[in-house]
Scaffold this active site. Structure first.
Site, PDB file in Angstrom:
ATOM      1  N   CYS A  37      40.497  42.973  39.092  1.00 13.88           N
ATOM      2  CA  CYS A  37      40.093  41.935  40.055  1.00 13.88           C
ATOM      3  C   CYS A  37      41.271  41.611  40.977  1.00 13.88           C
ATOM      4  O   CYS A  37      42.420  41.535  40.531  1.00 13.88           O
ATOM      5  CB  CYS A  37      39.665  40.692  39.293  1.00 13.88           C
TER       6      CYS A  37
ATOM      7  N   GLU B 250      44.596  40.482  29.868  1.00 11.67           N
ATOM      8  CA  GLU B 250      45.301  40.067  31.094  1.00 11.67           C
ATOM      9  C   GLU B 250      46.790  39.780  30.846  1.00 11.67           C
ATOM     10  O   GLU B 250      47.644  40.304  31.573  1.00 11.67           O
ATOM     11  CB  GLU B 250      44.592  38.876  31.741  1.00 11.67           C
TER      12      GLU B 250
HETATM   13 FE1  SF4 Z   1      36.279  36.680  38.117  1.00  7.03          FE
HETATM   14 FE2  SF4 Z   1      38.274  37.018  36.373  1.00  7.03          FE
HETATM   15 FE3  SF4 Z   1      38.572  37.685  38.944  1.00  7.03          FE
HETATM   16 FE4  SF4 Z   1      38.392  35.129  38.247  1.00  7.03          FE
HETATM   17  S1  SF4 Z   1      40.031  36.568  37.690  1.00  7.03           S
HETATM   18  S2  SF4 Z   1      37.379  36.097  40.007  1.00  7.03           S
HETATM   19  S3  SF4 Z   1      36.925  35.224  36.561  1.00  7.03           S
HETATM   20  S4  SF4 Z   1      37.171  38.642  37.466  1.00  7.03           S
END
Ligand code: SF4
Length: 300
Positions: free
Chosen positions: A101, A131
Site C-alpha cells: 500500500c 508491517e
Molecule cells: Fe488500507 Fe492498510 Fe493502506 Fe491503510 S495502510 S490504506 S488500512 S492497506
C-alpha cells in the site's frame, strides 16, 4: 432490530490496489504465482485468491517464507516487506510484484530517511505483524519496536536524535498515548504519526456511532489489525460492547440480549458482501427484552 450502518467502512484504497495488482499478475503469466503472506488480512479474500490460482506462502517471517519458493512470481502483500526480502527474491531469480500500500511505502521511506539523518526511530507497532517486520528492515538496529508503555520505559536509546512513528493500522488513541510517553522520555523527539487516513476515519466513525447504539459488530478477520482496533476503540472510547466476526456464522444470538440498536462496521480488508449479510441478519432479528446486555469482551 435497528441497524446503524457505520460509514466509512470496508475496503480502503490500499486493499483495492492490491487486488488490482494480483488480478493483473494472475492474468498475465502462466508461471506459478504466490503471495508471500495474505495479500490483505482477510480469510475469505485469501481463500478466494487461492481458488483463482494464487498460492499462499504464509510463514511467520517473510525471509524464511521466501526460501521455500524456487521459481515463478511472488507477490509482496499490502503490508510491505523489508529490503532484505526484495534483495533475496532478486537473488533467487523470482519475478517480484510489489502490492505494498502506498501509505505503508511512505512509512518505509520516512524511516529510511530518518535513519539516513542519524536518527534512532521508535516505532509503535504490533510484534508479529508483517508491517513492522518490513519497516524495521529499512534500518536494522536503528528502529525500536514498542507496543506498551512499559516497552517505552525499558527502551535504551543512546542518541540525541530520536524520532517516533507508528504502524499504519493502530488505534489512534493508544498510539497517541505511547507517543506522549516517548515525548516525556525524549522531549526533543520528532513525531511522525503514520496511522493511515482509512484507519483513522473508520475508527472515528465507529466511536461516534457507538454513542447512539447498544452494541457494535465489526466484520473482519482475527488477523486484521485495523479490524481488531475498531473493536477496541468502540469498547474503550465508545463504552459499548463490540464483537469481531469473520462471518455471519460466528454471531452468537446471546449477544443481542437487551439490545435494541446495533452498529455495524467492517475492517479495511472485509468484502462488502460479508458485511451486507451480517446487516441483513441483524435487521431480521426481533429487538430483545431478555435482560441486560452481555459484558463487553476483552480487547483482542
Ligand atoms: Fe488500507 Fe492498510 Fe493502506 Fe491503510 S495502510 S490504506 S488500512 S492497506
Amino acid at each position: 432490530m435497528e441497524v446503524v450502518k457505520i460509514t466509512p467502512r470496508g475496503y480502503c484504497h490500499g486493499v483495492v490496489d492490491a487486488f488490482r495488482i494480483a488480478k493483473r499478475v494472475r492474468e498475465s503469466t502462466g508461471e506459478p504465482v504466490r503471495m508471500l503472506g495474505q495479500l490483505v488480512h482477510n480469510t475469505h479474500v485469501t481463500a478466494d485468491l487461492q481458488e483463482q490460482g494464487i498460492q499462499l506462502v504464509d510463514p511467520p517471517n517473510r525471509l524464511a517464507g521466501l526460501e521455500t519458493i524456487d521459481a515463478g512470481t511472488v507477490i509482496f502483500t499490502a503490508h510491505g516487506v523489508s529490503p532484505q526480502v526484495k534483495q533475496r527474491a532478486a537473488e533467487k531469480g523470482l519475478t517480484a510484484v510489489d502490492a505494498t500500500c502506498s501509505d505503508v511505502v511512505r512509512t518505509h521511506d520516512l524511516v529510511k530517511e530518518l535513519a539516513g539523518r542519524g536518527y534512532d526511530v521508535i516505532y509503535v507497532g504490533r510484534q508479529g505483524h508483517p508491517e513492522p517486520e518490513g519497516v524495521m528492515g529499512e534500518a536494522p538496529g536503528r528502529v525500536h519496536l514498542v507496543q506498551t508503555l512499559e516497552d517505552v520505559e525499558r527502551l535504551e536509546v543512546d542518541n540525541e536524535r530520536v524520532a517516533v512513528t507508528c504502524q499504519t493500522t493502530l488505534s489512534v488513541w493508544d498510539t497517541e498515548e505511547l507517543i506522549e510517553a516517548v515525548k516525556r522520555r525524549w522531549p526533543a523527539a520528532e513525531v511522525h504519526n503514520e496511522i493511515c487516513r482509512a484507519t483513522q476515519e473508520r475508527q472515528e466513525a465507529a466511536v461516534a456511532a457507538a454513542r447512539d447504539v447498544d452494541m457494535v459488530l465489526v466484520v473482519g478477520s482475527p488477523r486484521s489489525s485495523n479490524s481488531n482496533r475498531l473493536g477496541e476503540v468502540v469498547r474503550k472510547l465508545g463504552g459499548k460492547p463490540a464483537y469481531l466476526v469473520d462471518s455471519l456464522e460466528e454471531i452468537d444470538p446471546a449477544w443481542f440480549r437487551g439490545i435494541g440498536r446495533v452498529g455495524v462496521t467492517s475492517g479495511a480488508s472485509t468484502p462488502s458482501q460479508l458485511t451486507r449479510r451480517v446487516i441483513e441478519y441483524v435487521e431480521g432479528l426481533e429487538p430483545s427484552s431478555l435482560g441486560p446486555p452481555e459484558a463487553p469482551e476483552d480487547p483482542a
